[in-house]
Design an enzyme around this catalytic site. Structure first.
Site, mmCIF file in Angstrom:
data_model
loop_
_atom_site.group_PDB
_atom_site.id
_atom_site.type_symbol
_atom_site.label_atom_id
_atom_site.label_comp_id
_atom_site.label_asym_id
_atom_site.label_seq_id
_atom_site.Cartn_x
_atom_site.Cartn_y
_atom_site.Cartn_z
ATOM 1 N N LYS A 1 -20.232 16.701 -53.925
ATOM 2 C CA LYS A 1 -19.712 16.452 -55.382
ATOM 3 C C LYS A 1 -18.547 15.295 -55.239
ATOM 4 C CE LYS A 1 -18.337 20.661 -55.418
ATOM 5 N NZ LYS A 1 -18.634 21.420 -54.268
ATOM 6 N N ARG B 1 -15.822 27.004 -61.956
ATOM 7 C CA ARG B 1 -16.248 28.003 -60.818
ATOM 8 C C ARG B 1 -16.407 29.162 -61.109
ATOM 9 N NH1 ARG B 1 -14.402 24.358 -56.543
ATOM 10 N NH2 ARG B 1 -14.991 24.957 -54.634
ATOM 11 N N ARG C 1 -17.113 18.056 -40.909
ATOM 12 C CA ARG C 1 -16.387 17.009 -41.879
ATOM 13 C C ARG C 1 -14.842 16.855 -41.096
ATOM 14 N NH1 ARG C 1 -15.503 17.955 -48.272
ATOM 15 N NH2 ARG C 1 -14.919 20.051 -47.408
ATOM 16 N N ARG D 1 -10.017 19.751 -42.071
ATOM 17 C CA ARG D 1 -9.378 20.632 -43.418
ATOM 18 C C ARG D 1 -9.320 22.097 -43.099
ATOM 19 N NH1 ARG D 1 -12.460 19.336 -49.152
ATOM 20 N NH2 ARG D 1 -12.466 21.794 -49.466
ATOM 21 N N ARG E 1 -16.306 30.904 -48.429
ATOM 22 C CA ARG E 1 -16.575 30.015 -49.530
ATOM 23 C C ARG E 1 -17.777 29.819 -50.193
ATOM 24 N NH1 ARG E 1 -14.550 24.469 -46.824
ATOM 25 N NH2 ARG E 1 -15.274 23.602 -48.790
#
Ligand code: AP5
Length: 211
Positions: A18, A89, A123, A152, A163
Site C-alpha cells: 500500500k 481498518r 523490510r 520497524r 497483524r
C-alpha cells in the site's frame, strides 16, 4: 473523469504494498497521501485517554478509533483528492469515513500470506528518509545508508503474525461493506512493484472514467 481530484482508498493486508503504490498514485494523480500508519509512527508517544499509540502498534493491535478518526478528518479537511492508505481498518472506521466524504474507488491489493510475512520480516527502513528496503531483494548501494537501516518495531515475526490475524478479523469485513456498493476493484499484488503499478494505474483510470 470528474472535475475534482480522485478520492481513493488503497486496501490490502500488511505488506501488500500500500505504501509503495501510494507513492505512485500521489505522483500520477496529484493527490494527498493520507496514511494513518505514518501519522501514528510520528506520534507514537503522545498520551491519549486510551494510552499511547506505541502500546497498540508494538502489539500489532489497532489503535482506538477516536485517535485514528481524528487524524483522518484533519487530513481530509486539507485534501483536494487523496489516497487513503491503512484506513479504514474496521467497519466502524468505514462508517465514520462514509459520514465525511464520498469515494471513487477502493483498490484492493491481494498477496498471499507467506509472501506477506517474507516482505515484512525482511523490510528495513532508513530512519533519515523513511525509505523502505528489503534485506534480500532491495538493499541500498550506499554503504552509509545500509549501515543505518533499522527494522520497524512491528516487523518481528510474532507481531507480523498478529497483524495478519487482526487484518483478517477486522479489516477483511470492510471489503464486503464496500463490495456491496460496487466500489471494490482487486489487483494482484504478488508481482513486481512496476507490474502491480501498471495494473493499478489502469484500474484507477477505468474507475474514474466510469464515475
Ligand atoms: P501501517 O503502517 O498502516 O502498516 P500496515 O497496514 O501493516 O502496512 P505496511 O506499512 O506494513 O505495509 P504496506 O501494505 O504499506 O506495504 P509496503 O509498501 O510498506 O500500520 C501500522 C500499525 O499502525 C497498525 O498495526 C496499527 O497498530 C496502527 N494503525 C494504522 N492505521 C490504523 C487504523 N486505521 N486504525 C487503527 N490502527 C491503525 O511494502 C512492504 C514491504 O514489501 C517493503 O519492504 C516493500 O519494499 C516490499 N514490497 C512492496 N511491494 C512489493 C512487491 N510488489 N514485490 C516485492 N516487495 C514489495
Amino acid at each position: 473523469m470528474s472535475d475534482s481530484n480522485p478520492r481513493l482508498v488503497l486496501m490490502g493486508p500488511p505488506g501488500a504494498g500500500k505504501g509503495t503504490q501510494s507513492e505512485n498514485i500521489v505522483e500520477e494523480y496529484d493527490v494527498e497521501h493520507i496514511t494513518t500508519g505514518d501519522a501514528l509512527r510520528a506520534n507514537k508517544d503522545i498520551e491519549t485517554e486510551y494510552g499511547t499509540p506505541r502500546e497498540y502498534m508494538e502489539a500489532g493491535e489497532l489503535v482506538p478509533d477516536p485517535v485514528v478518526n481524528e487524524i483522518v478528518v484533519t487530513a481530509l479537511a486539507d485534501a483536494d483528492g487523496f489516497v487513503l492508505d491503512g484506513y479504514p481498518r474496521n467497519e466502524s472506521q468505514a462508517e465514520y469515513l462514509d459520514s465525511q466524504t464520498d469515494l471513487d474507488l477502493i483498490a484492493l491489493l491481494e498477496v498471499g500470506r507467506e509472501e506477506l510475512v517474507h516482505r515484512l520480516t525482511g523490510r528495513r527502513v532508513d530512519p533519515e528518509t523513511g525509505e523502505n528496503y528489503h534485506v534480500e531483494y532491495n538493499m541500498p548501494d550506499d554503504p552509509e545508508v545500509r549501515d543505518r537501516l533499522v527494522q520497524r518495531d512491528d516487523d518481528t515475526e510474532e507481531t507480523v503474525q498478529e497483524r495478519l490475524e487482526v487484518y483478517e478479523e477486522n479489516t477483511a469485513p470492510v471489503i464486503d461493506f464496500y463490495e456491496e456498493r460496487g466500489l471494490v476493484e482487486r489487483v494482484d499484488g504478488d508481482r513486481s512493484p512496476d507490474e502491480v503499478w501498471e495494473d493499478l494505474d489502469a484500474t484507477i483510470e477505468v474507475a474514474l472514467d466510469d464515475g
